[in-house]
Scaffold this motif. Structure first.
Motif, PDB file in Angstrom:
ATOM      1  N   PRO A 289       0.866  -1.282  -0.054  1.00 38.64           N
ATOM      2  CA  PRO A 289       0.020   0.086   0.147  1.00 38.64           C
ATOM      3  C   PRO A 289       0.943   1.222  -0.128  1.00 38.64           C
ATOM      4  O   PRO A 289       2.045   1.150  -0.113  1.00 38.64           O
ATOM      5  CB  PRO A 289      -0.660   0.024   1.214  1.00 38.64           C
ATOM      6  N   GLU A 290       0.211   2.206   0.309  1.00 38.47           N
ATOM      7  CA  GLU A 290       0.733   3.697   0.363  1.00 38.47           C
ATOM      8  C   GLU A 290       2.136   3.682   1.177  1.00 38.47           C
ATOM      9  O   GLU A 290       2.420   2.788   2.208  1.00 38.47           O
ATOM     10  CB  GLU A 290      -0.171   4.801   0.666  1.00 38.47           C
ATOM     11  N   ASN A 291       2.881   4.871   1.083  1.00 35.60           N
ATOM     12  CA  ASN A 291       4.172   5.102   1.720  1.00 35.60           C
ATOM     13  C   ASN A 291       3.960   5.108   3.321  1.00 35.60           C
ATOM     14  O   ASN A 291       2.803   5.303   3.650  1.00 35.60           O
ATOM     15  CB  ASN A 291       4.885   6.082   1.019  1.00 35.60           C
ATOM     16  N   LEU A 292       4.938   5.578   4.060  1.00 39.40           N
ATOM     17  CA  LEU A 292       4.703   5.889   5.338  1.00 39.40           C
ATOM     18  C   LEU A 292       3.872   7.177   5.280  1.00 39.40           C
ATOM     19  O   LEU A 292       3.757   7.935   4.288  1.00 39.40           O
ATOM     20  CB  LEU A 292       6.216   6.487   5.768  1.00 39.40           C
TER      21      LEU A 292
ATOM     22  N   CYS B 227       2.159   2.471   6.114  1.00 40.48           N
ATOM     23  CA  CYS B 227       2.545   1.181   6.002  1.00 40.48           C
ATOM     24  C   CYS B 227       4.288   1.254   5.831  1.00 40.48           C
ATOM     25  O   CYS B 227       4.706   2.027   5.188  1.00 40.48           O
ATOM     26  CB  CYS B 227       2.246   0.735   4.421  1.00 40.48           C
ATOM     27  N   GLY B 228       4.889   0.577   6.683  1.00 40.39           N
ATOM     28  CA  GLY B 228       6.262   0.597   6.820  1.00 40.39           C
ATOM     29  C   GLY B 228       7.024  -0.326   7.678  1.00 40.39           C
ATOM     30  O   GLY B 228       6.354  -1.302   8.233  1.00 40.39           O
TER      31      GLY B 228
ATOM     32  N   LYS C 177      11.445   2.790   7.259  1.00 37.33           N
ATOM     33  CA  LYS C 177      11.362   2.695   5.736  1.00 37.33           C
ATOM     34  C   LYS C 177      10.051   2.658   5.181  1.00 37.33           C
ATOM     35  O   LYS C 177       9.221   1.909   6.086  1.00 37.33           O
ATOM     36  CB  LYS C 177      12.442   1.847   5.470  1.00 37.33           C
ATOM     37  N   TYR C 178       9.734   2.649   4.006  1.00 34.02           N
ATOM     38  CA  TYR C 178       8.304   2.245   3.345  1.00 34.02           C
ATOM     39  C   TYR C 178       8.683   1.040   2.451  1.00 34.02           C
ATOM     40  O   TYR C 178       9.954   1.012   1.741  1.00 34.02           O
ATOM     41  CB  TYR C 178       7.689   3.389   2.786  1.00 34.02           C
TER      42      TYR C 178
ATOM     43  N   GLY D 206       8.367  -4.505  -5.811  1.00 29.36           N
ATOM     44  CA  GLY D 206       9.672  -4.955  -6.599  1.00 29.36           C
ATOM     45  C   GLY D 206      10.659  -4.130  -6.012  1.00 29.36           C
ATOM     46  O   GLY D 206      11.879  -4.296  -6.877  1.00 29.36           O
ATOM     47  N   LYS D 207      10.752  -3.786  -4.916  1.00 30.68           N
ATOM     48  CA  LYS D 207      11.921  -3.212  -4.071  1.00 30.68           C
ATOM     49  C   LYS D 207      12.498  -4.065  -2.991  1.00 30.68           C
ATOM     50  O   LYS D 207      11.509  -4.629  -2.236  1.00 30.68           O
ATOM     51  CB  LYS D 207      11.554  -1.895  -3.789  1.00 30.68           C
ATOM     52  N   TRP D 208      13.450  -4.412  -2.451  1.00 30.78           N
ATOM     53  CA  TRP D 208      14.160  -5.086  -1.263  1.00 30.78           C
ATOM     54  C   TRP D 208      14.088  -4.100  -0.260  1.00 30.78           C
ATOM     55  O   TRP D 208      14.721  -3.032  -0.387  1.00 30.78           O
ATOM     56  CB  TRP D 208      15.043  -5.741  -1.603  1.00 30.78           C
TER      57      TRP D 208
END
Length: 129
Positions: free
Chosen positions: A19-22, A25-26, A34-35, A39-41
């Motif tokens: 979902p959305e960034n900080l 969700c983080g 961090k958020y 596709g990101k580690w």
């Protein structure tokens, strides 16, 4: 907040559906937030205190992978055995029979599982060569 079973691994979270960034969700590791992103580690030492949250109402799907840190590769078999034993003990403790056992018997039981898993892993490594 919690920490993992060992500092010998890196915990890797891969965002599949996030979902959305900080701040919605983080993850927070060692005081740093961090958020998640698709596709990101995000990689961190699992032995450090960490927590994650999702207050968005959307689902968060993360692929989790543990990697033995390079400086601990010579101990990878015992690290893997320890982690497997911890997971096994978590599920076995939920059984009524295990809950009723004295602490010394539980310790002996799970210590035996650790030894069996460790030596099975060593045997597996020898046979796969």
């Amino acid at each position: 907040e919690h920490n993992g079973d060992t500092n010998g691994t890196l915990r890797c979270h891969y965002g599949i559906e996030t979902p959305e960034n900080l701040p919605g969700c983080g993850i927070k590791v060692g005081g740093e937030e961090k958020y998640y992103a698709n596709g990101k580690w995000i990689m961190f030492n699992d032995g450090h205190k960490h927590s994650s949250w999702n207050t968005t109402g959307q689902r968060r799907v993360i692929f989790i992978l543990d990697v033995v840190r390079p400086e601990f590769m010579h101990k990878k078999n015992i690290i893997c055995a320890f982690i497997i034993t911890r997971y096994a003990s978590y599920y076995y403790k939920r059984l009524k029979l295990i809950k009723k056992l004295p602490r010394a018997i539980k310790t002996l039981l799970f210590g035996s599982i650790l030894i069996i898993v460790y030596f099975f892993k060593q045997l597996y490594n020898l046979l796969k060569r």
